[in-house]
Design a protein around this motif. Structure first.
Motif, PDB file in Angstrom:
ATOM      1  N   TYR A  55       0.867  -1.177   0.000  1.00 52.53           N
ATOM      2  CA  TYR A  55       0.000   0.000   0.000  1.00 52.53           C
ATOM      3  C   TYR A  55       0.899   1.220   0.000  1.00 52.53           C
ATOM      4  CZ  TYR A  55      -2.948   3.761   1.648  1.00 52.53           C
ATOM      5  OH  TYR A  55      -3.597   4.968   1.755  1.00 52.53           O
ATOM      6  N   THR A  56       0.703   2.101  -0.990  1.00 50.17           N
ATOM      7  CA  THR A  56       1.495   3.329  -1.064  1.00 50.17           C
ATOM      8  C   THR A  56       0.665   4.512  -0.571  1.00 50.17           C
ATOM      9  OG1 THR A  56       2.710   2.421  -2.932  1.00 50.17           O
ATOM     10  CG2 THR A  56       2.865   4.785  -2.601  1.00 50.17           C
ATOM     11  N   ASP A  57      -0.464   4.761  -1.224  1.00 50.93           N
ATOM     12  CA  ASP A  57      -1.404   5.801  -0.801  1.00 50.93           C
ATOM     13  C   ASP A  57      -2.744   5.553  -1.483  1.00 50.93           C
ATOM     14  OD1 ASP A  57      -1.467   7.216  -3.393  1.00 50.93           O
ATOM     15  OD2 ASP A  57       0.488   8.017  -2.862  1.00 50.93           O
ATOM     16  N   GLU A  58      -3.731   6.371  -1.149  1.00 51.59           N
ATOM     17  CA  GLU A  58      -5.083   6.166  -1.661  1.00 51.59           C
ATOM     18  C   GLU A  58      -5.203   6.441  -3.160  1.00 51.59           C
ATOM     19  OE1 GLU A  58      -7.809   4.859  -0.118  1.00 51.59           O
ATOM     20  OE2 GLU A  58      -6.434   4.428   1.529  1.00 51.59           O
ATOM     21  N   ARG A  59      -4.254   7.159  -3.730  1.00 49.77           N
ATOM     22  CA  ARG A  59      -4.306   7.492  -5.161  1.00 49.77           C
ATOM     23  C   ARG A  59      -3.779   6.370  -6.049  1.00 49.77           C
ATOM     24  NH1 ARG A  59      -2.814  13.829  -5.662  1.00 49.77           N
ATOM     25  NH2 ARG A  59      -4.161  14.507  -3.976  1.00 49.77           N
ATOM     26  N   LYS A  60      -3.029   5.451  -5.463  1.00 50.11           N
ATOM     27  CA  LYS A  60      -2.434   4.365  -6.240  1.00 50.11           C
ATOM     28  C   LYS A  60      -3.078   3.040  -5.842  1.00 50.11           C
ATOM     29  CE  LYS A  60       2.033   6.657  -6.601  1.00 50.11           C
ATOM     30  NZ  LYS A  60       1.929   7.750  -5.654  1.00 50.11           N
ATOM     31  N   PRO A  61      -3.276   2.156  -6.807  1.00 51.88           N
ATOM     32  CA  PRO A  61      -3.830   0.839  -6.453  1.00 51.88           C
ATOM     33  C   PRO A  61      -2.816   0.018  -5.660  1.00 51.88           C
ATOM     34  CG  PRO A  61      -3.190   0.884  -8.763  1.00 51.88           C
ATOM     35  CD  PRO A  61      -2.994   2.283  -8.233  1.00 51.88           C
ATOM     36  N   LEU A  62      -3.315  -0.952  -4.918  1.00 52.91           N
ATOM     37  CA  LEU A  62      -2.427  -1.875  -4.226  1.00 52.91           C
ATOM     38  C   LEU A  62      -1.547  -2.583  -5.242  1.00 52.91           C
ATOM     39  CD1 LEU A  62      -4.795  -3.696  -1.696  1.00 52.91           C
ATOM     40  CD2 LEU A  62      -3.174  -1.863  -1.206  1.00 52.91           C
ATOM     41  N   THR A  63      -0.309  -2.831  -4.885  1.00 56.40           N
ATOM     42  CA  THR A  63       0.565  -3.682  -5.692  1.00 56.40           C
ATOM     43  C   THR A  63       0.498  -5.067  -5.067  1.00 56.40           C
ATOM     44  OG1 THR A  63       2.023  -1.833  -6.209  1.00 56.40           O
ATOM     45  CG2 THR A  63       2.912  -4.050  -6.525  1.00 56.40           C
ATOM     46  N   GLY A 101       2.793 -16.064 -19.242  1.00 57.87           N
ATOM     47  CA  GLY A 101       3.778 -15.541 -20.185  1.00 57.87           C
ATOM     48  C   GLY A 101       4.181 -14.095 -19.953  1.00 57.87           C
ATOM     49  N   ARG A 102       3.457 -13.378 -19.113  1.00 57.88           N
ATOM     50  CA  ARG A 102       3.827 -11.987 -18.828  1.00 57.88           C
ATOM     51  C   ARG A 102       5.158 -11.922 -18.100  1.00 57.88           C
ATOM     52  NH1 ARG A 102       0.512  -9.649 -14.830  1.00 57.88           N
ATOM     53  NH2 ARG A 102      -0.084 -11.760 -14.292  1.00 57.88           N
ATOM     54  N   LYS A 103       5.845 -10.791 -18.272  1.00 57.04           N
ATOM     55  CA  LYS A 103       7.080 -10.514 -17.538  1.00 57.04           C
ATOM     56  C   LYS A 103       6.992  -9.086 -17.027  1.00 57.04           C
ATOM     57  CE  LYS A 103       9.853 -13.658 -20.263  1.00 57.04           C
ATOM     58  NZ  LYS A 103      11.066 -13.868 -21.032  1.00 57.04           N
ATOM     59  N   THR A 104       7.288  -8.917 -15.748  1.00 49.18           N
ATOM     60  CA  THR A 104       7.286  -7.582 -15.153  1.00 49.18           C
ATOM     61  C   THR A 104       8.478  -7.448 -14.229  1.00 49.18           C
ATOM     62  OG1 THR A 104       5.908  -8.226 -13.265  1.00 49.18           O
ATOM     63  CG2 THR A 104       4.756  -7.402 -15.214  1.00 49.18           C
ATOM     64  N   GLU A 105       8.717  -6.224 -13.793  1.00 45.46           N
ATOM     65  CA  GLU A 105       9.758  -5.952 -12.796  1.00 45.46           C
ATOM     66  C   GLU A 105       9.078  -5.590 -11.491  1.00 45.46           C
ATOM     67  OE1 GLU A 105      12.282  -2.826 -14.207  1.00 45.46           O
ATOM     68  OE2 GLU A 105      13.023  -4.006 -15.890  1.00 45.46           O
ATOM     69  N   TRP A 106       9.677  -6.013 -10.371  1.00 46.97           N
ATOM     70  CA  TRP A 106       9.148  -5.647  -9.061  1.00 46.97           C
ATOM     71  C   TRP A 106      10.243  -5.012  -8.221  1.00 46.97           C
ATOM     72  CZ3 TRP A 106      10.365  -6.492  -3.965  1.00 46.97           C
ATOM     73  CH2 TRP A 106       9.414  -6.083  -3.031  1.00 46.97           C
ATOM     74  N   ARG A 107       9.892  -3.908  -7.650  1.00 46.19           N
ATOM     75  CA  ARG A 107      10.654  -3.295  -6.560  1.00 46.19           C
ATOM     76  C   ARG A 107       9.652  -2.465  -5.779  1.00 46.19           C
ATOM     77  NH1 ARG A 107      15.142  -0.054  -9.326  1.00 46.19           N
ATOM     78  NH2 ARG A 107      14.060  -0.511 -11.215  1.00 46.19           N
ATOM     79  N   SER A 108       9.863  -2.354  -4.521  1.00 44.35           N
ATOM     80  CA  SER A 108       8.925  -1.621  -3.682  1.00 44.35           C
ATOM     81  C   SER A 108       8.884  -0.154  -4.098  1.00 44.35           C
ATOM     82  CB  SER A 108       9.351  -1.731  -2.218  1.00 44.35           C
ATOM     83  OG  SER A 108       8.591  -0.858  -1.423  1.00 44.35           O
ATOM     84  N   LYS A 109       7.683   0.405  -4.153  1.00 44.28           N
ATOM     85  CA  LYS A 109       7.545   1.831  -4.464  1.00 44.28           C
ATOM     86  C   LYS A 109       7.923   2.696  -3.262  1.00 44.28           C
ATOM     87  CE  LYS A 109       3.844   1.252  -7.828  1.00 44.28           C
ATOM     88  NZ  LYS A 109       3.388  -0.126  -7.700  1.00 44.28           N
ATOM     89  N   SER A 110       7.519   2.277  -2.092  1.00 44.93           N
ATOM     90  CA  SER A 110       7.738   3.079  -0.883  1.00 44.93           C
ATOM     91  C   SER A 110       9.052   2.771  -0.184  1.00 44.93           C
ATOM     92  CB  SER A 110       6.595   2.848   0.108  1.00 44.93           C
ATOM     93  OG  SER A 110       5.365   3.215  -0.459  1.00 44.93           O
ATOM     94  N   PHE A 111       9.621   1.611  -0.452  1.00 43.68           N
ATOM     95  CA  PHE A 111      10.822   1.171   0.261  1.00 43.68           C
ATOM     96  C   PHE A 111      11.929   0.790  -0.729  1.00 43.68           C
ATOM     97  CE2 PHE A 111       6.987   0.189   2.607  1.00 43.68           C
ATOM     98  CZ  PHE A 111       7.232   0.779   3.840  1.00 43.68           C
TER      99      PHE A 111
END
Length: 135
Positions: A55-63, A101-111
């Motif tokens: 959870y980052t903030d109310e403006r962004k969806p949950l990751t 088949g999807r590929k994405t990158e993950w890193r924390s937005k807040s941390f």
């Protein structure tokens, strides 16, 4: 997977299961005011044996990363420096390969600067694969 809002609520209220990793920080009053997020709950990242939820903030969806949906994760690191400097700036993330088949990158937005989030993600995913088998 348990409902993400239930997991975040339990992490905010505590206590949590011993195998969860919880990362929390206080939202700065000035930055919260300038971004219009001063009244939002503080940023929170919870990594369980089945998922990572941020959870980052109310403006962004949950990751939400559901480990059941993944086939592979790979640690990635890129370093950069200026020619007149002996310091190296590292960018660290995890490549996620999904069953569809999807590929994405993950890193924390807040941390993003907290490498323990990357370590916790890799450990939890490894435990998930060991406990649930390799489907």
């Amino acid at each position: 997977m348990t409902d993400p809002l239930t997991i975040l609520g339990q992490a905010r209220q505590g206590p949590v299961p011993a195998d969860w990793r919880v990362f929390a920080k206080k939202r700065g009053k000035v930055s919260g005011f300038l971004r219009g997020t001063a009244n939002d709950p503080d940023p929170l990242l919870v990594i369980t044996h089945d998922c990572a939820i941020e959870y980052t903030d109310e403006r962004k969806p949950l990751t939400i990363v559901n480990f059941y949906d993944l086939t592979e994760v790979m640690l990635q690191v890129r370093g950069s420096t200026f020619s007149d400097s002996s310091f190296v700036n590292l960018s660290v993330w995890i490549d996620l390969n999904y069953r569809d088949g999807r590929k994405t990158e993950w890193r924390s937005k807040s941390f993003a600067d907290n490498m323990q989030t990357i370590q916790g993600f890799i450990e939890a995913y490894g435990a998930h694969k060991a406990l649930r088998g390799r489907y």
